[in-house]
Design a protein around this motif. Sequence first.
Motif, PDB file in Angstrom:
ATOM      1  N   GLY A   1       0.797  -1.208  -0.152  1.00 27.88           N
ATOM      2  CA  GLY A   1       0.107   0.007  -0.053  1.00 27.88           C
ATOM      3  C   GLY A   1       0.685   1.320  -0.119  1.00 27.88           C
ATOM      4  N   ILE A   2       2.070   1.224  -0.384  1.00 30.69           N
ATOM      5  CA  ILE A   2       3.052   2.278  -0.282  1.00 30.69           C
ATOM      6  C   ILE A   2       3.409   2.511  -1.528  1.00 30.69           C
ATOM      7  N   ALA A   3       3.251   4.055  -2.244  1.00 33.79           N
ATOM      8  CA  ALA A   3       3.851   4.120  -3.282  1.00 33.79           C
ATOM      9  C   ALA A   3       5.343   4.793  -3.037  1.00 33.79           C
TER      10      ALA A   3
ATOM     11  N   LEU B   1      -1.859   9.337  -4.353  1.00 32.66           N
ATOM     12  CA  LEU B   1      -2.558   8.492  -3.538  1.00 32.66           C
ATOM     13  C   LEU B   1      -3.852   8.559  -3.669  1.00 32.66           C
ATOM     14  N   ALA B   2      -4.379   9.299  -4.382  1.00 34.16           N
ATOM     15  CA  ALA B   2      -5.891   9.455  -4.778  1.00 34.16           C
ATOM     16  C   ALA B   2      -6.119   8.632  -6.129  1.00 34.16           C
TER      17      ALA B   2
ATOM     18  N   HIS C   1      -2.097   3.838   0.898  1.00 34.89           N
ATOM     19  CA  HIS C   1      -2.200   4.399   2.219  1.00 34.89           C
ATOM     20  C   HIS C   1      -1.256   5.470   2.334  1.00 34.89           C
ATOM     21  N   THR C   2      -0.266   5.291   1.684  1.00 35.81           N
ATOM     22  CA  THR C   2       1.284   6.185   1.899  1.00 35.81           C
ATOM     23  C   THR C   2       1.947   6.533   0.702  1.00 35.81           C
ATOM     24  N   VAL C   3       2.474   7.787   0.457  1.00 29.38           N
ATOM     25  CA  VAL C   3       3.411   8.104  -0.554  1.00 29.38           C
ATOM     26  C   VAL C   3       4.741   8.368  -0.142  1.00 29.38           C
TER      27      VAL C   3
ATOM     28  N   LEU D   1       5.151  11.871   2.063  1.00 29.53           N
ATOM     29  CA  LEU D   1       4.735  12.926   1.308  1.00 29.53           C
ATOM     30  C   LEU D   1       3.265  13.355   1.348  1.00 29.53           C
ATOM     31  N   ALA D   2       2.479  11.826   1.550  1.00 31.67           N
ATOM     32  CA  ALA D   2       1.192  11.961   1.563  1.00 31.67           C
ATOM     33  C   ALA D   2       0.602  10.823   2.185  1.00 31.67           C
TER      34      ALA D   2
END
Length: 307
Positions: free
Chosen positions: A77-79, A93-94, A100-102, A121-122
Amino acid sequence: MHAGDEEGWGLRVPKREAEERRQDLIARGLLDRSRRPRADGADLLLPLTEEVPGAELALFAAFPPREDLPRHELVGGIAIMQDEDVAGAVRILASRPSLHTVVVPLSAVEGEFRTRSFRVLAGEPTTRTTVTEHGHRFAVDLSHAYFSARLSTERQRIRSLMAPAERLCDMFAGVGPFAIACSARASLVVAADLNPAAVSLMCENIGRNRVTNVLPVLADAAHLPRIFGRTFERVVMNLPMESAGFLPAAFALCRPGGTIHFYTLQDAEGGYLERIRAFPVKAVTERRVRSYSPGEWHAVYDIVVGE
Protein backbone atom coordinates in the motif's frame (compact mmCIF):
# COMPACT_ATOMS: atom_id res chain seq x y z
CA MET A 1 -19.40 -5.44 -26.98
CA HIS A 2 -19.39 -1.66 -26.83
CA ALA A 3 -18.34 0.91 -29.38
CA GLY A 4 -14.65 1.60 -29.03
CA ASP A 5 -13.77 -1.84 -27.58
CA GLU A 6 -10.57 -3.23 -29.06
CA GLU A 7 -9.25 -6.77 -29.29
CA GLY A 8 -6.05 -7.59 -27.45
CA TRP A 9 -4.30 -10.19 -25.35
CA GLY A 10 -5.63 -10.81 -21.86
CA LEU A 11 -4.81 -13.11 -18.94
CA ARG A 12 -7.74 -14.83 -17.24
CA VAL A 13 -7.44 -14.96 -13.42
CA PRO A 14 -9.92 -15.69 -10.59
CA LYS A 15 -11.28 -12.45 -9.14
CA ARG A 16 -9.98 -13.35 -5.68
CA GLU A 17 -6.42 -13.42 -7.09
CA ALA A 18 -6.81 -10.40 -9.38
CA GLU A 19 -4.93 -7.78 -7.35
CA GLU A 20 -1.99 -10.08 -6.66
CA ARG A 21 -1.72 -11.10 -10.32
CA ARG A 22 -2.13 -7.47 -11.42
CA GLN A 23 0.81 -6.41 -9.23
CA ASP A 24 2.90 -9.26 -10.66
CA LEU A 25 2.13 -8.17 -14.23
CA ILE A 26 3.02 -4.57 -13.35
CA ALA A 27 6.35 -5.71 -11.90
CA ARG A 28 7.07 -7.61 -15.13
CA GLY A 29 6.01 -4.69 -17.36
CA LEU A 30 3.21 -6.76 -18.93
CA LEU A 31 0.01 -5.00 -17.76
CA ASP A 32 -1.59 -2.72 -20.34
CA ARG A 33 -2.69 0.17 -18.14
CA SER A 34 -4.41 1.96 -21.02
CA ARG A 35 -7.30 -0.55 -21.01
CA ARG A 36 -9.81 -1.67 -18.39
CA PRO A 37 -9.81 -5.22 -16.99
CA ARG A 38 -12.89 -7.13 -18.09
CA ALA A 39 -15.13 -9.13 -15.74
CA ASP A 40 -16.28 -12.53 -16.97
CA GLY A 41 -18.26 -14.47 -14.34
CA ALA A 42 -15.94 -15.48 -11.48
CA ASP A 43 -12.89 -14.42 -13.53
CA LEU A 44 -11.24 -11.19 -14.52
CA LEU A 45 -9.40 -10.69 -17.82
CA LEU A 46 -6.33 -8.50 -17.27
CA PRO A 47 -5.18 -6.65 -20.44
CA LEU A 48 -1.61 -7.37 -21.54
CA THR A 49 0.99 -5.47 -23.53
CA GLU A 50 2.01 -8.69 -25.33
CA GLU A 51 1.14 -12.37 -25.64
CA VAL A 52 2.27 -14.59 -22.75
CA PRO A 53 1.67 -18.30 -22.04
CA GLY A 54 -2.00 -18.83 -21.16
CA ALA A 55 -3.13 -15.53 -22.71
CA GLU A 56 -6.32 -15.28 -24.79
CA LEU A 57 -7.72 -12.71 -27.17
CA ALA A 58 -10.55 -10.59 -25.76
CA LEU A 59 -12.23 -7.21 -26.18
CA PHE A 60 -11.20 -4.44 -23.80
CA ALA A 61 -12.46 -0.91 -23.25
CA ALA A 62 -9.90 1.87 -23.07
CA PHE A 63 -9.57 3.96 -19.92
CA PRO A 64 -10.54 7.59 -20.45
CA PRO A 65 -7.53 9.89 -20.87
CA ARG A 66 -6.13 10.97 -17.52
CA GLU A 67 -3.29 13.07 -16.24
CA ASP A 68 0.02 11.23 -16.17
CA LEU A 69 1.22 10.44 -12.67
CA PRO A 70 4.82 10.99 -11.54
CA ARG A 71 7.03 7.92 -11.74
CA HIS A 72 6.72 5.65 -8.72
CA GLU A 73 7.08 2.06 -7.54
CA LEU A 74 4.43 0.18 -5.58
CA VAL A 75 5.23 -1.91 -2.50
CA GLY A 76 1.95 -3.10 -1.00
CA GLY A 77 0.00 0.00 0.00
CA ILE A 78 3.00 2.33 -0.31
CA ALA A 79 4.07 4.24 -3.42
CA ILE A 80 7.75 5.17 -3.59
CA MET A 81 8.40 8.27 -5.69
CA GLN A 82 11.68 9.16 -7.34
CA ASP A 83 11.41 12.91 -6.65
CA GLU A 84 10.08 14.97 -3.77
CA ASP A 85 6.84 16.25 -5.30
CA VAL A 86 4.09 16.76 -2.72
CA ALA A 87 1.41 17.68 -5.27
CA GLY A 88 2.30 14.61 -7.33
CA ALA A 89 2.21 12.46 -4.19
CA VAL A 90 -1.34 13.62 -3.47
CA ARG A 91 -2.38 12.66 -7.03
CA ILE A 92 -0.76 9.24 -6.70
CA LEU A 93 -2.49 8.62 -3.37
CA ALA A 94 -5.85 9.41 -4.93
CA SER A 95 -5.19 7.24 -8.00
CA ARG A 96 -6.03 3.86 -6.35
CA PRO A 97 -7.88 2.96 -3.17
CA SER A 98 -5.30 0.34 -2.14
CA LEU A 99 -2.68 3.02 -1.40
CA HIS A 100 -2.31 4.42 2.10
CA THR A 101 1.07 6.22 1.93
CA VAL A 102 3.38 7.94 -0.57
CA VAL A 103 7.06 8.34 0.31
CA VAL A 104 10.31 9.53 -1.24
CA PRO A 105 13.69 7.99 -0.32
CA LEU A 106 16.20 10.25 1.40
CA SER A 107 19.10 7.84 0.91
CA ALA A 108 20.25 4.94 -1.21
CA VAL A 109 20.17 1.38 0.14
CA GLU A 110 23.13 1.52 2.51
CA GLY A 111 24.80 0.12 5.59
CA GLU A 112 25.24 -3.46 6.75
CA PHE A 113 21.45 -3.80 7.18
CA ARG A 114 20.64 -2.62 3.58
CA THR A 115 18.11 0.02 4.64
CA ARG A 116 16.94 3.40 3.35
CA SER A 117 15.40 6.40 5.08
CA PHE A 118 12.20 7.92 3.69
CA ARG A 119 10.06 11.03 3.96
CA VAL A 120 6.29 10.64 3.91
CA LEU A 121 4.78 13.00 1.33
CA ALA A 122 1.11 12.01 1.55
CA GLY A 123 -1.17 9.67 3.45
CA GLU A 124 -0.50 7.80 6.67
CA PRO A 125 2.81 8.56 8.44
CA THR A 126 4.21 5.04 8.17
CA THR A 127 6.71 2.97 6.20
CA ARG A 128 5.06 -0.31 7.17
CA THR A 129 2.71 -2.14 4.81
CA THR A 130 1.53 -5.60 3.77
CA VAL A 131 2.54 -7.11 0.43
CA THR A 132 0.48 -9.92 -1.12
CA GLU A 133 2.44 -12.15 -3.48
CA HIS A 134 1.35 -15.47 -5.01
CA GLY A 135 -0.85 -16.43 -2.09
CA HIS A 136 1.53 -15.23 0.64
CA ARG A 137 1.27 -12.08 2.76
CA PHE A 138 4.40 -10.29 3.95
CA ALA A 139 4.71 -7.60 6.61
CA VAL A 140 7.24 -5.09 5.29
CA ASP A 141 8.77 -1.99 6.85
CA LEU A 142 10.74 -0.12 4.20
CA SER A 143 12.77 1.84 6.76
CA HIS A 144 13.90 -1.23 8.68
CA ALA A 145 14.44 -3.97 6.08
CA TYR A 146 14.99 -4.04 2.31
CA PHE A 147 12.22 -5.51 0.15
CA SER A 148 11.79 -5.57 -3.64
CA ALA A 149 8.41 -6.40 -5.14
CA ARG A 150 10.14 -6.62 -8.54
CA LEU A 151 11.64 -10.00 -7.62
CA SER A 152 8.24 -11.70 -7.31
CA THR A 153 8.65 -13.57 -10.60
CA GLU A 154 12.20 -14.58 -9.71
CA ARG A 155 11.04 -16.08 -6.42
CA GLN A 156 8.51 -18.18 -8.30
CA ARG A 157 11.19 -19.24 -10.80
CA ILE A 158 13.42 -20.58 -8.02
CA ARG A 159 10.45 -22.38 -6.47
CA SER A 160 9.64 -24.03 -9.82
CA LEU A 161 13.21 -25.34 -10.14
CA MET A 162 13.15 -27.14 -6.79
CA ALA A 163 12.77 -30.88 -6.45
CA PRO A 164 10.49 -32.06 -3.62
CA ALA A 165 12.05 -32.05 -0.12
CA GLU A 166 15.15 -30.04 -0.99
CA ARG A 167 17.06 -28.28 1.78
CA LEU A 168 17.49 -24.59 0.95
CA CYS A 169 19.62 -21.89 2.54
CA ASP A 170 18.65 -18.25 1.99
CA MET A 171 21.82 -16.43 3.04
CA PHE A 172 20.34 -12.91 3.00
CA ALA A 173 16.68 -13.59 3.72
CA GLY A 174 15.39 -10.15 4.73
CA VAL A 175 11.73 -10.41 5.74
CA GLY A 176 11.55 -13.91 4.22
CA PRO A 177 9.98 -13.65 0.73
CA PHE A 178 12.34 -16.15 -0.98
CA ALA A 179 12.32 -18.51 2.00
CA ILE A 180 8.55 -18.55 2.43
CA ALA A 181 7.84 -18.70 -1.33
CA CYS A 182 10.07 -21.80 -1.62
CA SER A 183 9.00 -23.48 1.63
CA ALA A 184 6.23 -25.58 0.07
CA ARG A 185 8.82 -27.45 -2.04
CA ALA A 186 11.42 -27.80 0.72
CA SER A 187 11.97 -30.11 3.65
CA LEU A 188 13.92 -27.34 5.43
CA VAL A 189 14.67 -23.69 4.70
CA VAL A 190 17.36 -21.94 6.74
CA ALA A 191 16.73 -18.20 6.37
CA ALA A 192 19.53 -16.01 7.70
CA ASP A 193 19.97 -12.28 8.01
CA LEU A 194 22.25 -9.94 9.96
CA ASN A 195 19.51 -7.33 10.48
CA PRO A 196 17.52 -7.93 13.70
CA ALA A 197 14.55 -5.90 12.41
CA ALA A 198 14.42 -8.03 9.24
CA VAL A 199 14.54 -11.26 11.24
CA SER A 200 11.77 -9.99 13.52
CA LEU A 201 9.57 -9.24 10.48
CA MET A 202 10.52 -12.62 9.01
CA CYS A 203 9.32 -14.37 12.18
CA GLU A 204 6.03 -12.46 11.89
CA ASN A 205 5.71 -13.53 8.24
CA ILE A 206 6.46 -17.17 9.03
CA GLY A 207 3.58 -17.09 11.50
CA ARG A 208 1.08 -15.26 9.32
CA ASN A 209 1.74 -17.67 6.43
CA ARG A 210 1.57 -20.72 8.74
CA VAL A 211 4.91 -22.04 7.54
CA THR A 212 6.51 -24.70 9.75
CA ASN A 213 9.75 -25.59 7.96
CA VAL A 214 11.53 -22.21 7.80
CA LEU A 215 14.21 -21.69 10.45
CA PRO A 216 14.98 -17.96 10.95
CA VAL A 217 18.60 -17.31 11.92
CA LEU A 218 20.10 -14.00 13.08
CA ALA A 219 23.65 -14.39 11.76
CA ASP A 220 26.38 -13.12 9.47
CA ALA A 221 26.11 -15.34 6.36
CA ALA A 222 29.89 -15.85 6.37
CA HIS A 223 29.53 -17.92 9.56
CA LEU A 224 26.75 -20.22 8.33
CA PRO A 225 29.08 -23.03 7.09
CA ARG A 226 30.45 -23.44 10.62
CA ILE A 227 26.90 -23.94 11.89
CA PHE A 228 25.33 -26.07 9.13
CA GLY A 229 28.19 -27.47 7.05
CA ARG A 230 27.67 -28.63 3.47
CA THR A 231 23.99 -29.44 4.01
CA PHE A 232 21.94 -27.80 1.26
CA GLU A 233 20.81 -28.74 -2.23
CA ARG A 234 20.05 -25.08 -3.03
CA VAL A 235 21.50 -21.75 -1.84
CA VAL A 236 20.06 -18.29 -2.58
CA MET A 237 22.42 -15.28 -2.46
CA ASN A 238 20.33 -12.13 -2.94
CA LEU A 239 22.66 -9.35 -1.81
CA PRO A 240 23.37 -7.76 -5.19
CA MET A 241 25.97 -5.17 -4.22
CA GLU A 242 28.10 -7.37 -1.96
CA SER A 243 27.27 -11.05 -2.49
CA ALA A 244 30.47 -11.90 -4.43
CA GLY A 245 32.42 -11.74 -1.18
CA PHE A 246 30.23 -14.54 0.21
CA LEU A 247 30.83 -17.02 -2.62
CA PRO A 248 33.26 -19.08 -0.47
CA ALA A 249 30.54 -19.49 2.17
CA ALA A 250 27.93 -20.42 -0.44
CA PHE A 251 30.13 -23.17 -1.91
CA ALA A 252 30.84 -24.41 1.62
CA LEU A 253 27.06 -24.69 2.22
CA CYS A 254 25.97 -26.29 -1.08
CA ARG A 255 26.34 -30.01 -1.73
CA PRO A 256 27.91 -31.27 -5.01
CA GLY A 257 25.22 -31.30 -7.68
CA GLY A 258 23.27 -28.61 -5.86
CA THR A 259 22.57 -25.12 -7.18
CA ILE A 260 23.64 -21.67 -6.00
CA HIS A 261 21.61 -18.67 -7.22
CA PHE A 262 24.08 -15.78 -7.10
CA TYR A 263 22.50 -12.34 -7.62
CA THR A 264 24.64 -9.34 -8.43
CA LEU A 265 24.71 -5.98 -10.19
CA GLN A 266 26.86 -5.76 -13.31
CA ASP A 267 27.50 -3.63 -16.37
CA ALA A 268 28.95 -6.32 -18.66
CA GLU A 269 27.81 -9.80 -19.67
CA GLY A 270 29.74 -12.50 -17.86
CA GLY A 271 31.28 -10.02 -15.47
CA TYR A 272 31.55 -12.56 -12.64
CA LEU A 273 32.21 -15.78 -14.58
CA GLU A 274 35.95 -15.79 -13.87
CA ARG A 275 35.37 -15.30 -10.16
CA ILE A 276 32.74 -18.05 -10.06
CA ARG A 277 34.94 -20.53 -11.94
CA ALA A 278 37.60 -20.23 -9.27
CA PHE A 279 35.35 -22.64 -7.34
CA PRO A 280 34.30 -26.21 -8.26
CA VAL A 281 31.60 -25.58 -10.89
CA LYS A 282 29.83 -28.19 -12.99
CA ALA A 283 27.75 -25.67 -14.97
CA VAL A 284 26.76 -22.01 -14.81
CA THR A 285 23.99 -20.09 -16.55
CA GLU A 286 23.68 -16.30 -16.52
CA ARG A 287 20.44 -14.37 -16.96
CA ARG A 288 19.32 -10.76 -16.67
CA VAL A 289 16.66 -10.20 -13.99
CA ARG A 290 15.84 -6.51 -14.44
CA SER A 291 17.35 -3.13 -15.22
CA TYR A 292 18.82 -1.35 -12.22
CA SER A 293 20.28 1.90 -13.57
CA PRO A 294 21.47 3.15 -16.97
CA GLY A 295 24.06 0.65 -18.19
CA GLU A 296 23.71 -1.59 -15.12
CA TRP A 297 21.41 -4.51 -14.42
CA HIS A 298 20.47 -7.05 -11.77
CA ALA A 299 21.78 -10.44 -12.94
CA VAL A 300 21.59 -13.95 -11.55
CA TYR A 301 24.08 -16.76 -12.10
CA ASP A 302 22.58 -20.23 -11.58
CA ILE A 303 25.60 -22.28 -10.55
CA VAL A 304 25.58 -26.10 -10.41
CA VAL A 305 28.25 -27.05 -7.88
CA GLY A 306 30.89 -29.59 -8.88
CA GLU A 307 32.78 -32.12 -6.77
